[in-house]
Design a protein around this motif. Structure first.
Motif, PDB file in Angstrom:
ATOM      1  N   SER A  79      48.097  14.797-101.280  1.00 34.02           N
ATOM      2  CA  SER A  79      48.701  13.694-102.026  1.00 34.02           C
ATOM      3  C   SER A  79      47.955  12.384-101.791  1.00 34.02           C
ATOM      4  CB  SER A  79      50.167  13.547-101.631  1.00 34.02           C
ATOM      5  OG  SER A  79      50.785  12.533-102.367  1.00 34.02           O
ATOM      6  N   ALA A  80      47.565  12.132-100.540  1.00 31.02           N
ATOM      7  CA  ALA A  80      46.824  10.899-100.223  1.00 31.02           C
ATOM      8  C   ALA A  80      45.461  10.890-100.913  1.00 31.02           C
ATOM      9  CB  ALA A  80      46.655  10.770 -98.709  1.00 31.02           C
ATOM     10  N   LEU A  81      44.779  12.027-100.899  1.00 30.36           N
ATOM     11  CA  LEU A  81      43.477  12.116-101.570  1.00 30.36           C
ATOM     12  C   LEU A  81      43.618  11.844-103.066  1.00 30.36           C
ATOM     13  CD1 LEU A  81      42.023  15.261 -99.764  1.00 30.36           C
ATOM     14  CD2 LEU A  81      41.088  12.952 -99.638  1.00 30.36           C
ATOM     15  N   CYS A  82      44.615  12.459-103.691  1.00 26.34           N
ATOM     16  CA  CYS A  82      44.799  12.288-105.141  1.00 26.34           C
ATOM     17  C   CYS A  82      45.231  10.874-105.496  1.00 26.34           C
ATOM     18  CB  CYS A  82      45.826  13.283-105.665  1.00 26.34           C
ATOM     19  SG  CYS A  82      45.250  14.985-105.649  1.00 26.34           S
ATOM     20  N   ARG A  83      46.023  10.289-104.633  1.00 25.93           N
ATOM     21  CA  ARG A  83      46.533   8.940-104.914  1.00 25.93           C
ATOM     22  C   ARG A  83      45.399   7.937-105.076  1.00 25.93           C
ATOM     23  NH1 ARG A  83      50.614   5.643-100.842  1.00 25.93           N
ATOM     24  NH2 ARG A  83      50.735   3.698-102.054  1.00 25.93           N
ATOM     25  N   TYR A  84      44.319   8.133-104.336  1.00 27.34           N
ATOM     26  CA  TYR A  84      43.189   7.203-104.387  1.00 27.34           C
ATOM     27  C   TYR A  84      41.985   7.807-105.115  1.00 27.34           C
ATOM     28  CZ  TYR A  84      45.977   4.471-101.152  1.00 27.34           C
ATOM     29  OH  TYR A  84      46.990   3.734-100.584  1.00 27.34           O
ATOM     30  N   LYS A  85      42.260   8.683-106.075  1.00 29.32           N
ATOM     31  CA  LYS A  85      41.275   9.206-107.027  1.00 29.32           C
ATOM     32  C   LYS A  85      40.262  10.175-106.422  1.00 29.32           C
ATOM     33  CE  LYS A  85      41.617   5.230-110.111  1.00 29.32           C
ATOM     34  NZ  LYS A  85      40.895   4.241-110.933  1.00 29.32           N
ATOM     35  N   ASN A  86      40.553  10.721-105.254  1.00 27.75           N
ATOM     36  CA  ASN A  86      39.683  11.743-104.677  1.00 27.75           C
ATOM     37  C   ASN A  86      40.208  13.128-105.068  1.00 27.75           C
ATOM     38  OD1 ASN A  86      38.112   9.758-102.959  1.00 27.75           O
ATOM     39  ND2 ASN A  86      40.143   9.506-102.083  1.00 27.75           N
ATOM     40  N   VAL A  87      40.482  13.297-106.356  1.00 26.97           N
ATOM     41  CA  VAL A  87      41.180  14.495-106.831  1.00 26.97           C
ATOM     42  C   VAL A  87      40.305  15.738-106.697  1.00 26.97           C
ATOM     43  CG1 VAL A  87      42.456  15.515-108.750  1.00 26.97           C
ATOM     44  CG2 VAL A  87      42.460  13.040-108.445  1.00 26.97           C
ATOM     45  N   GLN A  88      39.038  15.604-107.008  1.00 25.51           N
ATOM     46  CA  GLN A  88      38.136  16.765-106.925  1.00 25.51           C
ATOM     47  C   GLN A  88      38.035  17.279-105.501  1.00 25.51           C
ATOM     48  OE1 GLN A  88      34.391  16.061-108.812  1.00 25.51           O
ATOM     49  NE2 GLN A  88      33.705  18.156-108.607  1.00 25.51           N
ATOM     50  N   ASP A  89      37.970  16.355-104.539  1.00 28.45           N
ATOM     51  CA  ASP A  89      37.933  16.758-103.126  1.00 28.45           C
ATOM     52  C   ASP A  89      39.240  17.444-102.723  1.00 28.45           C
ATOM     53  OD1 ASP A  89      35.326  15.581-102.369  1.00 28.45           O
ATOM     54  OD2 ASP A  89      36.315  13.702-102.853  1.00 28.45           O
ATOM     55  N   ALA A  90      40.360  16.919-103.218  1.00 32.00           N
ATOM     56  CA  ALA A  90      41.662  17.516-102.900  1.00 32.00           C
ATOM     57  C   ALA A  90      41.760  18.927-103.458  1.00 32.00           C
ATOM     58  CB  ALA A  90      42.789  16.641-103.463  1.00 32.00           C
ATOM     59  N   GLU A  91      41.292  19.118-104.689  1.00 31.42           N
ATOM     60  CA  GLU A  91      41.325  20.454-105.295  1.00 31.42           C
ATOM     61  C   GLU A  91      40.464  21.434-104.501  1.00 31.42           C
ATOM     62  OE1 GLU A  91      39.859  22.658-109.388  1.00 31.42           O
ATOM     63  OE2 GLU A  91      40.288  20.507-109.447  1.00 31.42           O
ATOM     64  N   HIS A  92      39.260  21.002-104.132  1.00 24.91           N
ATOM     65  CA  HIS A  92      38.372  21.858-103.345  1.00 24.91           C
ATOM     66  C   HIS A  92      39.014  22.228-102.009  1.00 24.91           C
ATOM     67  CE1 HIS A  92      34.576  23.454-101.847  1.00 24.91           C
ATOM     68  NE2 HIS A  92      34.721  22.712-100.770  1.00 24.91           N
ATOM     69  N   SER A 108      51.816  22.324-104.219  1.00 27.03           N
ATOM     70  CA  SER A 108      50.405  21.989-104.002  1.00 27.03           C
ATOM     71  C   SER A 108      49.673  21.830-105.336  1.00 27.03           C
ATOM     72  CB  SER A 108      49.730  23.069-103.154  1.00 27.03           C
ATOM     73  OG  SER A 108      50.303  23.143-101.864  1.00 27.03           O
ATOM     74  N   PHE A 109      49.918  22.784-106.246  1.00 32.02           N
ATOM     75  CA  PHE A 109      49.293  22.690-107.565  1.00 32.02           C
ATOM     76  C   PHE A 109      49.761  21.439-108.309  1.00 32.02           C
ATOM     77  CE2 PHE A 109      47.826  27.158-107.448  1.00 32.02           C
ATOM     78  CZ  PHE A 109      46.601  26.999-108.073  1.00 32.02           C
ATOM     79  N   ASN A 110      51.048  21.108-108.174  1.00 31.32           N
ATOM     80  CA  ASN A 110      51.569  19.924-108.864  1.00 31.32           C
ATOM     81  C   ASN A 110      50.918  18.636-108.380  1.00 31.32           C
ATOM     82  OD1 ASN A 110      53.294  21.345-110.519  1.00 31.32           O
ATOM     83  ND2 ASN A 110      55.108  21.016-109.253  1.00 31.32           N
ATOM     84  N   ILE A 111      50.586  18.578-107.090  1.00 31.21           N
ATOM     85  CA  ILE A 111      49.899  17.398-106.545  1.00 31.21           C
ATOM     86  C   ILE A 111      48.542  17.225-107.215  1.00 31.21           C
ATOM     87  CG2 ILE A 111      48.823  16.434-104.478  1.00 31.21           C
ATOM     88  CD1 ILE A 111      51.112  17.790-102.864  1.00 31.21           C
ATOM     89  N   ILE A 112      47.789  18.331-107.317  1.00 27.76           N
ATOM     90  CA  ILE A 112      46.467  18.276-107.962  1.00 27.76           C
ATOM     91  C   ILE A 112      46.626  17.998-109.453  1.00 27.76           C
ATOM     92  CG2 ILE A 112      44.310  19.510-108.332  1.00 27.76           C
ATOM     93  CD1 ILE A 112      44.976  18.903-105.379  1.00 27.76           C
ATOM     94  N   LEU A 113      47.599  18.653-110.074  1.00 31.45           N
ATOM     95  CA  LEU A 113      47.840  18.458-111.507  1.00 31.45           C
ATOM     96  C   LEU A 113      48.184  17.000-111.798  1.00 31.45           C
ATOM     97  CD1 LEU A 113      48.149  19.890-114.278  1.00 31.45           C
ATOM     98  CD2 LEU A 113      50.560  20.231-113.711  1.00 31.45           C
ATOM     99  N   ASN A 114      49.034  16.414-110.968  1.00 27.73           N
ATOM    100  CA  ASN A 114      49.400  15.006-111.151  1.00 27.73           C
ATOM    101  C   ASN A 114      48.189  14.092-110.946  1.00 27.73           C
ATOM    102  OD1 ASN A 114      51.599  12.896-111.396  1.00 27.73           O
ATOM    103  ND2 ASN A 114      50.715  12.350-109.421  1.00 27.73           N
ATOM    104  N   GLY A 115      47.314  14.465-110.003  1.00 25.85           N
ATOM    105  CA  GLY A 115      46.104  13.668-109.776  1.00 25.85           C
ATOM    106  C   GLY A 115      45.223  13.616-111.012  1.00 25.85           C
ATOM    107  N   TRP A 116      44.963  14.793-111.597  1.00 32.86           N
ATOM    108  CA  TRP A 116      44.127  14.836-112.801  1.00 32.86           C
ATOM    109  C   TRP A 116      44.815  14.180-113.989  1.00 32.86           C
ATOM    110  CZ3 TRP A 116      39.355  15.206-112.038  1.00 32.86           C
ATOM    111  CH2 TRP A 116      38.772  16.133-111.169  1.00 32.86           C
ATOM    112  N   CYS A 117      46.135  14.358-114.096  1.00 33.42           N
ATOM    113  CA  CYS A 117      46.851  13.908-115.296  1.00 33.42           C
ATOM    114  C   CYS A 117      47.239  12.434-115.256  1.00 33.42           C
ATOM    115  CB  CYS A 117      48.116  14.748-115.494  1.00 33.42           C
ATOM    116  SG  CYS A 117      47.785  16.461-115.969  1.00 33.42           S
ATOM    117  N   ASN A 118      47.675  11.943-114.104  1.00 32.90           N
ATOM    118  CA  ASN A 118      48.238  10.591-114.054  1.00 32.90           C
ATOM    119  C   ASN A 118      47.431   9.599-113.230  1.00 32.90           C
ATOM    120  OD1 ASN A 118      50.526  11.172-115.668  1.00 32.90           O
ATOM    121  ND2 ASN A 118      51.463  12.208-113.929  1.00 32.90           N
TER     122      ASN A 118
END
Length: 409
Positions: free
Chosen positions: A76-89, A104-114
């Motif tokens: 969640s912290a990674l996605c919040r600050y736009k490190n979504v690709q790293d979070a997914e990996h 877990s998938f929703n966290i990554i999905l929210n990162g890419w989507c929002n």
């Protein structure tokens, strides 16, 4: 204290304080998973993914257990600050230790989507959930629908809205907010209002986000009368407007007088401007070339307890540079670097080019006279050498060979 130190990038001091919080002897440890999560978030904020991951693996060092909740906190912290690709990996690489699940998938999905707002990557994660047998829940639908609403894909929003109802998943407030936002952006205001009533009939009370979903698109479409009507209705329901509500109105105002009047109204209603408000207005006044108002906002920001951050400095420096105020831009550039904020690459490149040009010009001014004297000496010396050469007698003979003339060697 740890949060403040890490925000100022005093990470070593923050870790020293955390070490002091460890239990020694009879004293229990004060370090909790939330303590490490603070450090993880601050590393993610400066896009230092490596140290964020290292901080996560320090749970064992401090006698803490790193479970699925802590791992999802890292994602969640990674996605919040736009490190979504790293979070997914990271999620897929650790699937044997931390099994893949809907959250877990929703966290990554929210990162890419929002956060990043990439519908294509959101769709990819959505399909991946289906392939791996991970169920979509109301949060999954809300994330993807919110992304489509932001990218003006009303048909996809309505398609997902109907599909989730067919599958027996009851829409929540976030889903309704996404649909309302998409309808208003597509200029279907009446349908959005009707959906708002349907939402209330089902016992889901609209919140400030719901009304912001109505107000922001109306303001963007310059339908101010309708936006004000929605704003008044929101106040009648005793809902307190947020800075985002006022930002929608501030964004379309055309004079400085109107802007400062609305800023005063915000303060009177107990809703002080936020960083986004000031950054938007500084950019607007720079574009209007009203630099006095720019510096007025800059002073007010500090007076209201919002000390300039990296984004504020970048917007101000860039605006001053484009308005030809190079000395002022350079002054704030040096101030930003003294606070250890990382300069924006393009702005840094422009200012460095200007600094280099100024240094060359100053050097040229100082050396101009000496260069001219040196040049005169060189020219005079060369002329004297040529004159002396012409005065010397020729000592070489010309010889003829095979029809050509040569100097004798």
């Amino acid at each position: 204290m740890i949060s403040i130190l890490a925000k100022m990038r005093k990470f070593d001091t923050a870790w020293a304080l955390i070490d002091e919080m460890r239990g020694r002897g009879d004293r229990p440890s004060m370090v909790t998973p939330h303590t490490l999560l603070i450090m993880i978030r601050k590393y993610c904020a400066v896009h230092d993914v490596g140290r964020a991951v290292n901080a996560f693996y320090l749970h064992k060092k401090y006698g803490l257990e790193a479970g699925i909740d802590e791992f999802q906190g890292l994602l969640s912290a990674l996605c919040r600050y736009k490190n979504v690709q790293d979070a997914e990996h990271l999620m897929f690489c650790n699937r044997t230790v931390f099994p893949l699940n809907t959250k877990s998938f929703n966290i990554i999905l929210n990162g890419w989507c929002n956060v990043i707002i990439r519908p294509r990557d959101g769709e990819r994660i959505w399909r991946e959930m289906g392939k791996r047998g991970v169920a979509h829940d109301v949060v999954s639908y809300a994330s993807l629908m919110s992304c489509y609403s932001k990218t003006n894909s009303l048909n996809m929003v309505l398609k997902l809205f109907n599909r989730m109802k067919q599958q027996g998943i009851s829409p929540d407030r976030k889903v309704y907010n996404a649909v309302i936002h998409a309808l208003v952006k597509a200029k279907h205001v009446n349908e959005a209002v009707n959906l708002l009533k349907t939402m209330e009939e089902k016992g889901i009370v609209p919140n400030i986000v719901t009304y912001n979903s109505l107000i922001k698109p109306l303001c963007k479409a310059r339908r101010l009368d309708e936006a004000r009507k929605v704003f008044d209705e929101m106040l009648q329901r005793s809902l307190r407007p947020t800075a985002r509500t006022f930002n929608a109105f501030l964004r379309i105002l055309k004079t400085g007088k109107e802007i400062f009047e609305l800023l005063e109204k915000m303060k009177d209603m107990g809703c002080p401007p936020c960083y986004d408000t000031y950054i938007m207005l500084i950019r607007k006044f720079c574009r209007w070339r009203q630099l006095d108002d720019v510096f007025r906002l800059w002073s007010e920001m500090s007076e209201n307890g919002l000390f300039p951050d990296r984004s504020s400095y970048i917007v101000l420096i860039h605006g001053l540079f484009l308005n030809g105020k190079l000395e002022e831009a350079h002054k704030y550039y040096e101030e930003m670097k003294s606070k250890q904020f990382l300069p924006e690459p393009k702005t840094d490149e422009m200012l460095q080019a200007w600094i280099s040009g100024r240094e060359v010009a100053e050097w040229g001014t100082m050396e101009n006279q000496s260069d001219c004297n040196q040049l005169n000496k060189t020219v005079t010396k060369k002329f004297d050498e040529e004159r002396d050469f012409l005065r010397q007698p020729e000592t070489r003979r010309v010889v003829r060979k095979q029809g050509y003339s040569f100097w004798e060697k």
